[in-house]
Design a protein around this motif. Structure first.
Motif, PDB file in Angstrom:
ATOM      1  N   SER A 236       0.841  -1.208   0.000  1.00 20.67           N
ATOM      2  CA  SER A 236       0.000   0.000   0.000  1.00 20.67           C
ATOM      3  C   SER A 236       0.871   1.251   0.000  1.00 20.67           C
ATOM      4  N   THR A 237       1.986   1.173   0.731  1.00 23.25           N
ATOM      5  CA  THR A 237       2.885   2.333   0.762  1.00 23.25           C
ATOM      6  C   THR A 237       3.488   2.591  -0.621  1.00 23.25           C
ATOM      7  N   THR A 238       3.845   1.481  -1.290  1.00 19.65           N
ATOM      8  CA  THR A 238       4.431   1.629  -2.635  1.00 19.65           C
ATOM      9  C   THR A 238       3.433   2.234  -3.611  1.00 19.65           C
ATOM     10  N   ILE A 239       2.177   1.770  -3.532  1.00 17.83           N
ATOM     11  CA  ILE A 239       1.145   2.314  -4.438  1.00 17.83           C
ATOM     12  C   ILE A 239       0.922   3.795  -4.161  1.00 17.83           C
ATOM     13  N   ARG A 240       0.903   4.156  -2.863  1.00 17.63           N
ATOM     14  CA  ARG A 240       0.669   5.569  -2.529  1.00 17.63           C
ATOM     15  C   ARG A 240       1.804   6.450  -3.052  1.00 17.63           C
ATOM     16  N   ARG A 241       3.049   5.948  -2.863  1.00 20.69           N
ATOM     17  CA  ARG A 241       4.185   6.734  -3.366  1.00 20.69           C
ATOM     18  C   ARG A 241       4.149   6.864  -4.890  1.00 20.69           C
ATOM     19  N   HIS A 242       3.718   5.751  -5.558  1.00 20.03           N
ATOM     20  CA  HIS A 242       3.636   5.806  -7.016  1.00 20.03           C
ATOM     21  C   HIS A 242       2.605   6.844  -7.475  1.00 20.03           C
ATOM     22  N   ARG A 243       1.461   6.887  -6.777  1.00 19.24           N
ATOM     23  CA  ARG A 243       0.429   7.870  -7.109  1.00 19.24           C
ATOM     24  C   ARG A 243       0.915   9.291  -6.828  1.00 19.24           C
ATOM     25  N   GLU A 244       1.651   9.437  -5.722  1.00 14.51           N
ATOM     26  CA  GLU A 244       2.178  10.770  -5.403  1.00 14.51           C
ATOM     27  C   GLU A 244       3.192  11.223  -6.472  1.00 14.51           C
ATOM     28  N   ASP A 245       3.995  10.240  -6.959  1.00 12.56           N
ATOM     29  CA  ASP A 245       4.961  10.603  -8.007  1.00 12.56           C
ATOM     30  C   ASP A 245       4.235  11.008  -9.294  1.00 12.56           C
TER      31      ASP A 245
END
Length: 321
Positions: A5-14
């Motif tokens: 979930s953290t990886t997906i959130r960071r990807h969306r933020e990027d």
């Protein structure tokens, strides 16, 4: 699971940051284009305003006056197309247009033909001082005021002028005549003056065009056994297509809109033999006070110039393509 979930959130933020950066760049680019467009508009606005006031507005007013009968002082009256129909039925008005087209032979084709021949001859010794002297001497008529050229040639073509004196010295006195006062020679004599004035300009333009031709083309032609005549018609003349079009455009406009030389040399005489539209417009507007007729003739002259020049410009664009 939490790590995913953290990886997906960071990807969306990027992705959001990338979209924000792209949108910011687009806005900056759009703002820069608007600033440049506004600056260009501000710089060209005075020129555009002057063009509208001093070129477009007089043309519109001339077209408007051409539909009225007006002496320039009293109130005008609607005349419809009568001013234009008068050009067709009045031999003096239609004859001036015929004279202008006759002058094209002298003002355009003679200078261009002589300019091609002379420029091709000068190209053979272009690096010598003789070429500089030849260019200067031959271009000299172009910098002489047309009024001065008209006065000078009026003296030379008079009854006791240089031309007739030369004929008498050669025993050809029967050919001597007042060239600008004779009904048969007045118009060709005016044409000779115009050809003399415009020859230098055509020669210089064509000579400048010849300097752009690749010398290797001439070397290849000589290797194949081509002579000077074959080189001229196979290499020089096709390479000068745009320069020839420019020369024809300038000289045809000079012939159709001629005024100075004709006014100084003959004032339209003898009779109306050398009357041209520019001179006729002057007489109609300022001597006969027929502003409507003068405006109609001016509009017809403008349309004739466009009808002759625009096809030449199309020919030039085809040459570029």
């Amino acid at each position: 699971m939490q790590k995913r979930s953290t990886t997906i959130r960071r990807h969306r933020e990027d992705e959001a940051a990338a979209r924000f950066t792209t949108d910011r760049r687009r806005r900056a680019l759009r703002a820069r284009r608007l600033r440049r467009g506004g600056l260009a508009l501000a710089l060209t606005a005075p020129a555009v305003l002057a063009y509208v006031i001093f070129v477009i507005r007089p043309i519109v007013m001339t077209v408007q006056y051409s539909f009225y009968k007006w002496d320039g002082i009293t109130p005008s009256t609607w005349a419809g197309l009568s001013n234009y129909l008068a050009i067709l039925h009045n031999p003096e008005l239609s004859g001036s247009i015929v004279n202008a087209f006759t002058l094209i032979l002298f003002f355009s084709f003679v200078p261009v033909a002589l300019g091609l021949f002379t420029a091709n001859a000068i190209r053979g010794f272009a690096a010598s001082r003789l070429a500089v002297v030849a260019r200067t001497v031959l271009f000299l008529p172009q910098i002489i005021p047309l009024v001065a050229a008209g006065i000078m040639w009026s003296w030379q073509l008079s009854t006791d002028g240089v031309v007739n004196q030369v004929f008498r010295l050669l025993g050809l006195g029967r050919l001597a005549r007042p060239w600008l006062g004779d009904f048969g020679t007045a118009l060709p004599a005016v044409g000779v003056i115009g050809a003399w004035v415009l020859f230098g300009l055509c020669m210089l333009l064509l000579l400048a065009g010849m300097t752009k031709i690749d010398p290797s083309l001439y070397e290849a032609a000589r290797v194949d056994g081509a002579g000077p005549v074959r080189e001229f018609f196979s290499i020089t003349l096709p390479s000068l297509r745009q320069e020839v079009v420019v020369c024809l455009t300038v000289t045809i406009i000079a012939a159709l809109a001629s005024f100075d030389i004709v006014y100084i040399a003959t004032q339209g005489g003898p009779g109306n033999r050398t009357l041209v539209p520019g001179l006729e417009i002057y007489y109609l507007a300022f001597f006969q006070r027929q502003v409507g007729s003068a405006s109609a003739l001016a509009v017809v002259l403008m349309l004739l110039v466009l009808a002759v020049v625009l096809p030449l410009q199309s020919l030039s664009r085809e040459g570029k393509s």
